[in-house]
Design a protein around this motif. Structure first.
Motif, PDB file in Angstrom:
ATOM      1  N   LEU A  44       0.825  -1.207   0.000  1.00  0.00           N
ATOM      2  CA  LEU A  44       0.000   0.000   0.000  1.00  0.00           C
ATOM      3  C   LEU A  44       0.862   1.262   0.000  1.00  0.00           C
ATOM      4  O   LEU A  44       0.554   2.231  -0.693  1.00  0.00           O
ATOM      5  CB  LEU A  44      -0.947  -0.009   1.203  1.00  0.00           C
ATOM      6  CG  LEU A  44      -2.024   1.067   1.222  1.00  0.00           C
ATOM      7  CD1 LEU A  44      -2.874   1.045  -0.041  1.00  0.00           C
ATOM      8  CD2 LEU A  44      -2.910   0.908   2.451  1.00  0.00           C
ATOM      9  N   ARG A  45       1.969   1.258   0.730  1.00  0.00           N
ATOM     10  CA  ARG A  45       2.837   2.448   0.797  1.00  0.00           C
ATOM     11  C   ARG A  45       3.492   2.763  -0.551  1.00  0.00           C
ATOM     12  O   ARG A  45       3.927   3.884  -0.780  1.00  0.00           O
ATOM     13  CB  ARG A  45       3.904   2.269   1.875  1.00  0.00           C
ATOM     14  CG  ARG A  45       4.937   1.230   1.548  1.00  0.00           C
ATOM     15  CD  ARG A  45       6.075   1.205   2.562  1.00  0.00           C
ATOM     16  NE  ARG A  45       6.818  -0.020   2.438  1.00  0.00           N
ATOM     17  CZ  ARG A  45       6.810  -1.013   3.308  1.00  0.00           C
ATOM     18  NH1 ARG A  45       6.095  -0.911   4.404  1.00  0.00           N
ATOM     19  NH2 ARG A  45       7.507  -2.097   3.082  1.00  0.00           N
ATOM     20  N   ALA A  75       0.266   4.580  -2.533  1.00  0.00           N
ATOM     21  CA  ALA A  75      -0.552   5.614  -1.893  1.00  0.00           C
ATOM     22  C   ALA A  75       0.195   6.274  -0.745  1.00  0.00           C
ATOM     23  O   ALA A  75       1.080   5.665  -0.140  1.00  0.00           O
ATOM     24  CB  ALA A  75      -1.845   4.991  -1.368  1.00  0.00           C
ATOM     25  N   SER A  76      -0.184   7.511  -0.469  1.00  0.00           N
ATOM     26  CA  SER A  76       0.292   8.148   0.760  1.00  0.00           C
ATOM     27  C   SER A  76      -0.726   7.810   1.840  1.00  0.00           C
ATOM     28  O   SER A  76      -1.924   7.707   1.572  1.00  0.00           O
ATOM     29  CB  SER A  76       0.432   9.659   0.582  1.00  0.00           C
ATOM     30  OG  SER A  76      -0.819  10.245   0.337  1.00  0.00           O
ATOM     31  N   ILE A  77      -0.249   7.632   3.037  1.00  0.00           N
ATOM     32  CA  ILE A  77      -1.102   7.210   4.145  1.00  0.00           C
ATOM     33  C   ILE A  77      -0.799   8.130   5.321  1.00  0.00           C
ATOM     34  O   ILE A  77       0.353   8.273   5.711  1.00  0.00           O
ATOM     35  CB  ILE A  77      -0.819   5.739   4.521  1.00  0.00           C
ATOM     36  CG1 ILE A  77      -0.993   4.849   3.288  1.00  0.00           C
ATOM     37  CG2 ILE A  77      -1.723   5.286   5.663  1.00  0.00           C
ATOM     38  CD1 ILE A  77      -0.302   3.522   3.379  1.00  0.00           C
ATOM     39  N   ASP A  85     -10.025  10.540  -2.068  1.00  0.00           N
ATOM     40  CA  ASP A  85      -9.318  10.064  -0.892  1.00  0.00           C
ATOM     41  C   ASP A  85     -10.105   8.888  -0.329  1.00  0.00           C
ATOM     42  O   ASP A  85     -11.332   8.793  -0.512  1.00  0.00           O
ATOM     43  CB  ASP A  85      -9.214  11.160   0.183  1.00  0.00           C
ATOM     44  CG  ASP A  85      -8.121  12.187  -0.107  1.00  0.00           C
ATOM     45  OD1 ASP A  85      -7.295  11.945  -1.021  1.00  0.00           O
ATOM     46  OD2 ASP A  85      -8.088  13.223   0.585  1.00  0.00           O
ATOM     47  N   ILE A 124      -6.073   7.629   3.052  1.00  0.00           N
ATOM     48  CA  ILE A 124      -5.245   6.988   2.031  1.00  0.00           C
ATOM     49  C   ILE A 124      -5.473   7.761   0.736  1.00  0.00           C
ATOM     50  O   ILE A 124      -6.610   7.894   0.288  1.00  0.00           O
ATOM     51  CB  ILE A 124      -5.639   5.504   1.849  1.00  0.00           C
ATOM     52  CG1 ILE A 124      -5.488   4.751   3.172  1.00  0.00           C
ATOM     53  CG2 ILE A 124      -4.820   4.856   0.737  1.00  0.00           C
ATOM     54  CD1 ILE A 124      -6.116   3.369   3.171  1.00  0.00           C
ATOM     55  N   LYS A 140      -0.994   2.951  11.347  1.00  0.00           N
ATOM     56  CA  LYS A 140      -0.610   3.470  10.033  1.00  0.00           C
ATOM     57  C   LYS A 140       0.559   2.658   9.483  1.00  0.00           C
ATOM     58  O   LYS A 140       0.562   2.253   8.315  1.00  0.00           O
ATOM     59  CB  LYS A 140      -0.241   4.947  10.158  1.00  0.00           C
ATOM     60  CG  LYS A 140       0.302   5.578   8.910  1.00  0.00           C
ATOM     61  CD  LYS A 140       0.738   7.017   9.210  1.00  0.00           C
ATOM     62  CE  LYS A 140       1.592   7.601   8.148  1.00  0.00           C
ATOM     63  NZ  LYS A 140       2.954   7.163   8.087  1.00  0.00           N
ATOM     64  N   GLU A 142       0.551   0.315   6.008  1.00  0.00           N
ATOM     65  CA  GLU A 142       1.472   0.557   4.889  1.00  0.00           C
ATOM     66  C   GLU A 142       1.999  -0.739   4.282  1.00  0.00           C
ATOM     67  O   GLU A 142       2.336  -0.789   3.109  1.00  0.00           O
ATOM     68  CB  GLU A 142       2.652   1.409   5.359  1.00  0.00           C
ATOM     69  CG  GLU A 142       2.278   2.837   5.662  1.00  0.00           C
ATOM     70  CD  GLU A 142       3.421   3.636   6.268  1.00  0.00           C
ATOM     71  OE1 GLU A 142       4.359   3.047   6.845  1.00  0.00           O
ATOM     72  OE2 GLU A 142       3.367   4.883   6.159  1.00  0.00           O
TER      73      GLU A 142
END
Length: 192
Positions: A6-7, A10-12, A67, A98, A137, A141
């Motif tokens: 996921l990291r 996307a930014s988380i 988002d 996310i 978080k 990620e």
């Protein structure tokens, strides 16, 4: 089909950290999306969002269309898509925001994937706590996402959105039918 953490796509970030209870302010200029604003179908409901006055917040906290809001705490660790264009809204912790930053990922698909059994299984393995589950978080990620071709993602996102809307309409219809039947039966019961 490819896979990505996921990291990588996307930014988380965590939601805005309010220091005290969120209170409505009639002069508020910023809407605060809380977990209560996401319904049982993982649809964002903006009709009862609290407005507050925020002076010391960064523009990076403002939400954008597409988002994804992830419930990091509670019985259900699911996600909701900000499907419409919104202005002056922030997400409050414990929501995690996310934001897809890869052109190879459709936000609607990612939201759908996070809510599917395969995504939920991975999320459950990342959660901590016994009665109140929490996903950090940093744990989120590491989530591994299956990424089919872009056209397939778009089709899945579109069908998932239509299916979600159908569920809402069917639920509303069932509630209205129940109310109607109860009203008819009540008239019969009182001799009408």
């Amino acid at each position: 089909m490819t896979k990505a953490k996921l990291r990588e796509i996307a930014s988380i970030r965590t939601g805005y950290p309010f220091r005290s209870k969120i209170e409505r302010n009639p002069d508020g200029t910023v809407g605060v999306i809380q977990m209560k604003d996401i319904d049982e179908y993982n649809h964002l409901e903006l009709s009862d969002v609290y407005k507050v006055q925020l002076e010391d917040f960064s523009e990076e906290h403002l939400l954008r269309q597409y988002d994804i809001l992830f419930r990091s705490r509670g019985v259900s660790n699911t996600a909701a898509l900000v499907a419409e264009k919104i202005e002056s809204f922030v997400a409050a912790t414990p929501l995690i925001v996310i934001r897809v930053r890869s052109r190879k990922v459709v936000p609607g698909y990612l939201t759908w994937y996070l809510n599917q059994p395969c995504g939920q299984y991975q999320i459950s393995r990342l959660s901590e706590g016994s009665s109140l589950l929490m996903v950090s978080k940093s744990a989120l990620e590491t989530l591994e996402i299956d990424l089919p071709p872009l056209e397939t993602q778009k089709a899945i996102a579109e069908i998932a959105a239509l299916s979600q809307r159908e569920q809402q309409i069917m639920n509303e219809l069932a509630q209205k039918r129940k109310a109607y039947i109860n009203a008819v039966l009540m008239r019969k019961a009182v001799g009408g």
